[in-house]
Design an enzyme around this catalytic site. Sequence first.
Site, PDB file in Angstrom:
ATOM      1  N   SER A 156       0.844  -1.200   0.000  1.00 27.01           N
ATOM      2  CA  SER A 156       0.000   0.000   0.000  1.00 27.01           C
ATOM      3  C   SER A 156       0.884   1.256   0.000  1.00 27.01           C
ATOM      4  O   SER A 156       1.703   1.425  -0.892  1.00 27.01           O
ATOM      5  CB  SER A 156      -0.957  -0.040   1.191  1.00 27.01           C
ATOM      6  OG  SER A 156      -1.892   1.018   1.139  1.00 27.01           O
ATOM      7  N   HIS A 160      -8.164   1.284  -1.079  1.00 27.05           N
ATOM      8  CA  HIS A 160      -8.049   0.349  -2.200  1.00 27.05           C
ATOM      9  C   HIS A 160      -9.406  -0.157  -2.672  1.00 27.05           C
ATOM     10  O   HIS A 160      -9.545  -1.310  -3.075  1.00 27.05           O
ATOM     11  CB  HIS A 160      -7.104  -0.801  -1.830  1.00 27.05           C
ATOM     12  CG  HIS A 160      -5.772  -0.323  -1.372  1.00 27.05           C
ATOM     13  ND1 HIS A 160      -4.904   0.314  -2.217  1.00 27.05           N
ATOM     14  CD2 HIS A 160      -5.184  -0.331  -0.152  1.00 27.05           C
ATOM     15  CE1 HIS A 160      -3.832   0.674  -1.534  1.00 27.05           C
ATOM     16  NE2 HIS A 160      -3.985   0.301  -0.285  1.00 27.05           N
TER      17      HIS A 160
END
Length: 304
Positions: free
Chosen positions: A85, A189
């Site tokens: 991430s 996400h």
Amino acid sequence: MLVLVAPGQGAQTPGFLTPWLELPGAADRIAGWSDAIGLDLAHYGTKADADEIRDTAVAQPLLVAAGLLSAAALDASPGVVAGHSVGEITAAALAGVIDDEAALRFVRTRGLGMAEAAAVTETGMAALLGGEPDVTVPHLEKLGLTPANVNGGGQIVAAGTAAQIAALVEDKPEGVRRVVPLKVAGAFHTSHMAPAVDKLREAATALTVTDPKITYVSNADGKTVATGDEVISRLVGQVANPVRWDLCMETFAELGVTALIEAAPGGTLVGLAKRALPGVRTLALKTPDDLDAARALISEHAGA
């Protein structure tokens, strides 16, 4: 073959930056980055409580700063880099795609944009421990949730609205032992983060970008990326798309990785690697006390 990895949001804990600031030059670097992005990283990394550093706009720059600081102290030459991430921005800087200050400016925009997107609807994320993806993923989709992080090692992270997360806690997929809410402030996400993509795309136009100097593995699909422009393009789109850390670890194995070191605040990715990459030596940089052991590991594995 050594891979250096950088953790994502949720790895932060109160005061975790304190021992790193005692290293020579570290406080000055943090002060310079703080001035550049208008955020007191030293304060948040040493004195702020868990709720303060849960704020996306704070947590993300703090994690990138800590990752870069610990990697500089390690002074390693890994064969491969990757990040989970927001850790992908750390990895991009470690690969030489952008410089450290640019990475901090970029992640500041990312954190602010994602925090703003998260404020529109109450959303969150939860880790599912155990279970099989072919059972878990359809169950999540039935509840309206997104498998936002497919982490391997028996872990998937679901993301969605607060109501959807609550429904998941009450209705776990078959085989899942536990559902653990994460210390994040939004459904990262997923499509909930789409507004942040436009902000990052604009910020990317100001970056000076070069091609990676070492192998860079993208968590969009576990592929290696050879050009700096493609790295940045993936960083922009990645905030609204799932993280496939499972595929990154498959690529590490294919590349012949024999050791994995996780930059500060390390621990999460090492835990996943221990389950998914048997035989690979692992070490997490939690404090500077871990540096000597990490250097010894590097001397054994970095030359391959």
